[in-house]
Scaffold this motif. Structure first.
Motif, PDB file in Angstrom:
ATOM      1  N   GLY A 196      63.744  13.163  77.272  1.00 39.86           N
ATOM      2  CA  GLY A 196      63.307  13.354  75.901  1.00 39.86           C
ATOM      3  C   GLY A 196      63.976  14.577  75.314  1.00 39.86           C
ATOM      4  N   GLU A 197      63.267  15.297  74.454  1.00 43.30           N
ATOM      5  CA  GLU A 197      63.823  16.511  73.861  1.00 43.30           C
ATOM      6  C   GLU A 197      63.645  17.669  74.834  1.00 43.30           C
ATOM      7  OE1 GLU A 197      63.431  19.282  69.836  1.00 43.30           O
ATOM      8  OE2 GLU A 197      62.479  17.293  69.927  1.00 43.30           O
ATOM      9  N   PRO A 198      64.740  18.257  75.315  1.00 41.78           N
ATOM     10  CA  PRO A 198      64.644  19.298  76.329  1.00 41.78           C
ATOM     11  C   PRO A 198      63.865  20.523  75.862  1.00 41.78           C
ATOM     12  CG  PRO A 198      66.883  18.464  76.188  1.00 41.78           C
ATOM     13  CD  PRO A 198      66.136  17.907  75.017  1.00 41.78           C
ATOM     14  N   GLN A 199      63.032  21.031  76.751  1.00 40.15           N
ATOM     15  CA  GLN A 199      62.285  22.259  76.492  1.00 40.15           C
ATOM     16  C   GLN A 199      63.014  23.470  77.051  1.00 40.15           C
ATOM     17  OE1 GLN A 199      59.421  21.849  74.530  1.00 40.15           O
ATOM     18  NE2 GLN A 199      60.411  19.834  74.495  1.00 40.15           N
ATOM     19  N   THR A 200      63.875  23.260  78.028  1.00 38.44           N
ATOM     20  CA  THR A 200      64.714  24.313  78.593  1.00 38.44           C
ATOM     21  C   THR A 200      66.120  23.760  78.777  1.00 38.44           C
ATOM     22  OG1 THR A 200      64.096  23.668  80.853  1.00 38.44           O
ATOM     23  CG2 THR A 200      62.804  25.422  79.818  1.00 38.44           C
ATOM     24  N   VAL A 201      67.112  24.633  78.621  1.00 39.99           N
ATOM     25  CA  VAL A 201      68.513  24.234  78.736  1.00 39.99           C
ATOM     26  C   VAL A 201      69.242  25.280  79.572  1.00 39.99           C
ATOM     27  CG1 VAL A 201      70.642  23.745  77.454  1.00 39.99           C
ATOM     28  CG2 VAL A 201      68.436  23.080  76.479  1.00 39.99           C
ATOM     29  N   PRO A 202      70.083  24.865  80.541  1.00 36.54           N
ATOM     30  CA  PRO A 202      70.394  23.489  80.908  1.00 36.54           C
ATOM     31  C   PRO A 202      69.205  22.770  81.551  1.00 36.54           C
ATOM     32  CG  PRO A 202      71.394  25.000  82.476  1.00 36.54           C
ATOM     33  CD  PRO A 202      70.826  25.848  81.380  1.00 36.54           C
ATOM     34  N   VAL A 203      69.282  21.441  81.531  1.00 37.80           N
ATOM     35  CA  VAL A 203      68.158  20.617  81.976  1.00 37.80           C
ATOM     36  C   VAL A 203      68.260  20.377  83.480  1.00 37.80           C
ATOM     37  CG1 VAL A 203      66.930  18.448  81.659  1.00 37.80           C
ATOM     38  CG2 VAL A 203      68.148  19.475  79.733  1.00 37.80           C
ATOM     39  N   ARG A 204      67.239  20.802  84.199  1.00 35.76           N
ATOM     40  CA  ARG A 204      67.170  20.547  85.637  1.00 35.76           C
ATOM     41  C   ARG A 204      66.437  19.242  85.912  1.00 35.76           C
ATOM     42  NH1 ARG A 204      65.372  25.622  89.117  1.00 35.76           N
ATOM     43  NH2 ARG A 204      63.747  24.088  89.467  1.00 35.76           N
ATOM     44  N   GLU A 205      66.612  18.758  87.129  1.00 41.69           N
ATOM     45  CA  GLU A 205      66.000  17.482  87.498  1.00 41.69           C
ATOM     46  C   GLU A 205      64.474  17.525  87.483  1.00 41.69           C
ATOM     47  OE1 GLU A 205      70.126  17.449  89.307  1.00 41.69           O
ATOM     48  OE2 GLU A 205      68.523  18.938  89.051  1.00 41.69           O
TER      49      GLU A 205
ATOM     50  N   ALA B 153      72.737  13.416  56.778  1.00 35.51           N
ATOM     51  CA  ALA B 153      71.684  14.413  56.931  1.00 35.51           C
ATOM     52  C   ALA B 153      70.295  13.808  57.046  1.00 35.51           C
ATOM     53  CB  ALA B 153      71.719  15.383  55.751  1.00 35.51           C
ATOM     54  N   SER B 154      70.162  12.524  56.683  1.00 37.23           N
ATOM     55  CA  SER B 154      68.833  11.898  56.660  1.00 37.23           C
ATOM     56  C   SER B 154      68.303  11.573  58.046  1.00 37.23           C
ATOM     57  CB  SER B 154      68.877  10.620  55.815  1.00 37.23           C
ATOM     58  OG  SER B 154      69.800   9.692  56.370  1.00 37.23           O
ATOM     59  N   ILE B 155      69.165  11.616  59.066  1.00 35.96           N
ATOM     60  CA  ILE B 155      68.745  11.296  60.430  1.00 35.96           C
ATOM     61  C   ILE B 155      69.011  12.509  61.318  1.00 35.96           C
ATOM     62  CG2 ILE B 155      69.038   9.757  62.401  1.00 35.96           C
ATOM     63  CD1 ILE B 155      70.085   7.639  60.477  1.00 35.96           C
ATOM     64  N   SER B 156      67.968  13.060  61.884  1.00 30.52           N
ATOM     65  CA  SER B 156      68.143  14.256  62.716  1.00 30.52           C
ATOM     66  C   SER B 156      67.251  14.232  63.952  1.00 30.52           C
ATOM     67  CB  SER B 156      67.851  15.516  61.895  1.00 30.52           C
ATOM     68  OG  SER B 156      66.528  15.484  61.401  1.00 30.52           O
ATOM     69  N   ASP B 157      66.807  13.038  64.343  1.00 33.90           N
ATOM     70  CA  ASP B 157      65.855  12.913  65.444  1.00 33.90           C
ATOM     71  C   ASP B 157      66.358  13.503  66.755  1.00 33.90           C
ATOM     72  OD1 ASP B 157      65.514  10.786  63.400  1.00 33.90           O
ATOM     73  OD2 ASP B 157      63.703  10.332  64.544  1.00 33.90           O
ATOM     74  N   ASP B 158      67.668  13.455  66.982  1.00 35.38           N
ATOM     75  CA  ASP B 158      68.186  13.953  68.262  1.00 35.38           C
ATOM     76  C   ASP B 158      69.036  15.205  68.076  1.00 35.38           C
ATOM     77  OD1 ASP B 158      70.369  12.761  67.062  1.00 35.38           O
ATOM     78  OD2 ASP B 158      71.087  11.790  68.896  1.00 35.38           O
ATOM     79  N   SER B 159      68.714  16.006  67.070  1.00 36.52           N
ATOM     80  CA  SER B 159      69.418  17.278  66.881  1.00 36.52           C
ATOM     81  C   SER B 159      68.797  18.345  67.780  1.00 36.52           C
ATOM     82  CB  SER B 159      69.373  17.703  65.406  1.00 36.52           C
ATOM     83  OG  SER B 159      70.241  16.913  64.645  1.00 36.52           O
ATOM     84  N   TYR B 160      69.117  18.259  69.048  1.00 40.04           N
ATOM     85  CA  TYR B 160      68.645  19.235  70.017  1.00 40.04           C
ATOM     86  C   TYR B 160      69.744  19.480  71.036  1.00 40.04           C
ATOM     87  CZ  TYR B 160      67.538  14.737  72.260  1.00 40.04           C
ATOM     88  OH  TYR B 160      67.601  13.457  72.744  1.00 40.04           O
ATOM     89  N   ARG B 161      69.559  20.489  71.861  1.00 36.46           N
ATOM     90  CA  ARG B 161      70.533  20.807  72.899  1.00 36.46           C
ATOM     91  C   ARG B 161      70.269  19.957  74.138  1.00 36.46           C
ATOM     92  NH1 ARG B 161      70.001  26.829  74.242  1.00 36.46           N
ATOM     93  NH2 ARG B 161      71.997  26.484  75.323  1.00 36.46           N
ATOM     94  N   MET B 162      71.319  19.386  74.698  1.00 36.99           N
ATOM     95  CA  MET B 162      71.182  18.555  75.897  1.00 36.99           C
ATOM     96  C   MET B 162      72.389  18.780  76.795  1.00 36.99           C
ATOM     97  SD  MET B 162      69.608  16.283  77.740  1.00 36.99           S
ATOM     98  CE  MET B 162      68.451  15.196  76.883  1.00 36.99           C
ATOM     99  N   VAL B 163      72.204  19.570  77.840  1.00 34.35           N
ATOM    100  CA  VAL B 163      73.281  19.836  78.789  1.00 34.35           C
ATOM    101  C   VAL B 163      72.699  19.831  80.193  1.00 34.35           C
ATOM    102  CG1 VAL B 163      73.012  22.330  78.501  1.00 34.35           C
ATOM    103  CG2 VAL B 163      75.143  21.432  79.433  1.00 34.35           C
ATOM    104  N   ALA B 164      73.456  19.301  81.125  1.00 35.34           N
ATOM    105  CA  ALA B 164      72.972  19.125  82.494  1.00 35.34           C
ATOM    106  C   ALA B 164      73.082  20.405  83.316  1.00 35.34           C
ATOM    107  CB  ALA B 164      73.766  18.018  83.190  1.00 35.34           C
TER     108      ALA B 164
END
Length: 335
Positions: free
Chosen positions: A127-136, A270-281
């Motif tokens: 989902g939307e990461p709460q911490t980055v980078p994303v751990r397992e 600009a009308s779609i921003s649902d996945d404007s978050y940071r996502m890195v492994a």
């Protein structure tokens, strides 16, 4: 130091479900080049006579067909299923049956053979990461049917590991790109952006150019990660497969300009921003087993641009998080 890829020589017969798909074809060719005996298990009719192994046409939603197709293998890379978030919004039942049901059937079939399973899941389960980078061990809270169906597949695999001793590894892929993607199915930014740019069209950006970041992993590196996971991961483990590097959409567009030698034009939705978050492994788990991504983003884009040519087929997959967005996008195009 390059990743050492094992020949997986202890396995007599490897099956790749979804072996006719984008990732599957790359994995099949790599395994065959390493000298493995490989069979493709796929619902699609074969359209490529150059693939170096036999093809078993199977509907993995059918438990009996699945059992028969996998009865003589001792390692399965389970890649088959729906990979489109937009399709999962439009056709949620199809998505669930393609991902969750097929994964349950594959895992159940392997209880009889004691074969090892590598299940290709997705970073969308976070989902939307709460911490980055994303751990397992990050919380799992998918917001698309696609992420939910892949997570249901993970739950089935984990349950069979716990109750039946299934030897299985779950690999969560981040944003994959590379040669061979179908433009009518691929929704990843690299393929879409590059195809628009090569056709001298504006790059259609969905989301915040600077706040939306992704981990773009080349398909060749993904294949390396899958093989390392199969060869060295303990049963029940979950591993991220990504580059471990973070790129904003703006940096991706800059990389496309650098790779092609031409400044891209940009059109922001600009009308779609649902996945404007940071996502890195966070790739520490897999790196500890010897995984090392080798393809730099600019180099991967440059090679992909050379393969696509000056006027590749345009992408046709919209980014949809709710059904009503489709009508709004159609209205924008009409205007």
């Amino acid at each position: 130091m390059p990743t050492r890829i094992s020949e997986l020589s202890s396995y007599q017969h490897i099956a790749v479900t979804g072996g006719l798909g984008f990732v599957g074809r790359h994995l099949v060719r790599t395994l065959a080049a390493l000298g493995n005996r490989v069979s493709i298990v796929d619902a699609a009719a074969p359209d490529d006579t150059t693939l170096p192994c036999p093809i078993r046409t199977v509907d993995l939603r059918d438990a009996r067909q699945t059992l028969r197709a996998l009865s003589d293998v001792d390692l399965v890379f389970h890649l088959a299923g729906n990979a489109s978030g937009t399709t999962s919004v439009d056709r949620p039942r199809f998505d669930f049956e393609s991902n969750a049901v097929t994964t349950f059937n594959v895992a159940e079939a392997l209880l009889n053979t004691k074969a090892r399973l590598v299940y290709l899941s997705t970073a969308m389960v976070y989902g939307e990461p709460q911490t980055v980078p994303v751990r397992e061990d990050h919380q799992l809270s998918p917001f698309l049917p696609y992420g939910a169906s892949k997570l249901a597949g993970e739950a089935a695999v984990r349950a069979f590991v716990r109750t039946h001793g299934l030897s299985a590894v779950i690999a969560r892929a981040f944003t994959i790109y590379g040669p061979g993607e179908n433009p009518h199915r691929a929704g990843g930014e690299v393929s879409q952006y590059l195809r628009w740019h090569l056709n001298a069209l504006p790059i259609r950006v969905v989301g915040d150019l600077d706040h939306k970041t992704r981990d773009f992993v080349h398909v060749a590196d993904l294949v390396r990660g899958l093989i390392v996971a199969a060869d060295r991961s303990e049963a029940g483990r979950v591993v991220n497969i990504g580059s471990g590097r973070e790129f904003s959409l703006r940096r991706l567009i800059d990389a496309i300009g650098e790779a092609t030698g031409r400044r891209p034009e940009i059109e922001v939705v600009a009308s779609i921003s649902d996945d404007s978050y940071r996502m890195v492994a966070d790739t520490a788990e897999l790196r500890a087993l010897g995984y090392q991504p080798q393809v730099e983003l600019v180099d991967g884009i440059r090679a992909l641009a050379a393969e696509l040519g000056p006027d590749p087929v345009l992408p046709t997959v919209d980014t949809i998080f709710r059904p009503e967005q489709r009508s709004r996008q159609e209205e924008e195009v009409a205007c």
